[in-house]
Design an enzyme around this catalytic site. Sequence first.
Site, PDB file in Angstrom:
ATOM      1  N   GLY A   1       0.830  -1.195   0.000  1.00  0.00           N
ATOM      2  CA  GLY A   1       0.000   0.000   0.000  1.00  0.00           C
ATOM      3  C   GLY A   1       0.866   1.247   0.000  1.00  0.00           C
TER       4      GLY A   1
ATOM      5  N   LEU B   1       6.925   1.534   3.701  1.00  0.00           N
ATOM      6  CA  LEU B   1       7.954   1.987   2.764  1.00  0.00           C
ATOM      7  C   LEU B   1       8.661   3.246   3.275  1.00  0.00           C
ATOM      8  CD1 LEU B   1       6.126   1.399  -0.644  1.00  0.00           C
ATOM      9  CD2 LEU B   1       7.939   0.007   0.365  1.00  0.00           C
TER      10      LEU B   1
ATOM     11  N   HIS C   1      -3.601   1.005   8.132  1.00  0.00           N
ATOM     12  CA  HIS C   1      -2.248   1.587   8.078  1.00  0.00           C
ATOM     13  C   HIS C   1      -2.225   2.793   7.138  1.00  0.00           C
ATOM     14  CE1 HIS C   1       2.319   1.010   7.680  1.00  0.00           C
ATOM     15  NE2 HIS C   1       2.028   1.841   6.696  1.00  0.00           N
TER      16      HIS C   1
ATOM     17  N   HIS D   1      -1.849   7.066   7.702  1.00  0.00           N
ATOM     18  CA  HIS D   1      -0.927   7.984   7.021  1.00  0.00           C
ATOM     19  C   HIS D   1      -1.613   9.314   6.698  1.00  0.00           C
ATOM     20  CE1 HIS D   1       2.878   5.989   6.263  1.00  0.00           C
ATOM     21  NE2 HIS D   1       2.303   4.902   5.762  1.00  0.00           N
TER      22      HIS D   1
HETATM   23 NI    NI Z   1       3.132   3.047   5.467  1.00  0.00          NI
END
Ligand code: NI
Length: 156
Positions: A46, A91, A132, A136
Amino acid sequence: MAIRKIREIGDSCLKKKCREVEKFDSKLHDLLDDMQDTMLLANGVGLAAPQVGILRRVVVIDLGEEDGILELVNPVIIHTEGSVTDTEGCLSVPGKAGEVTRPKKATVRAFDRDGNEFEFTGEDLYARCICHECDHLDGILYVEKADSVFELSKEE
Ligand code: NI
């Protein structure tokens, strides 16, 4: 389409609350296309727009070969069920992973790239991913919620 630079922990973009998308125009489509390319190249499941420095409520999730890419614009989690503690990474936090408790099932209401509203329910990995990525958009990284965060060895 283009690969965008992924912002890493410490970058102020990752701490901001993102604004809603108002125009479902070619600029949004370009952003979604670029986010997809950037996520796939980085082997992510994602990616949220603030991770590429865009402070808008936009998320892409890779549902796998059969189901393709899920695009969420202005997503809102409307229902969750259960809870599972498992390992996740990001990431924007390279080389690390952590144990985070998330819902087992999560239903999100969002818009597609053309402004059509829809709902999607994800289970297990995809429930985790929806939560998640939506975090963000509010400037929250998993490391703030994790029971523990650890370094990944090179082989992992
Ligand atoms: Ni993330």
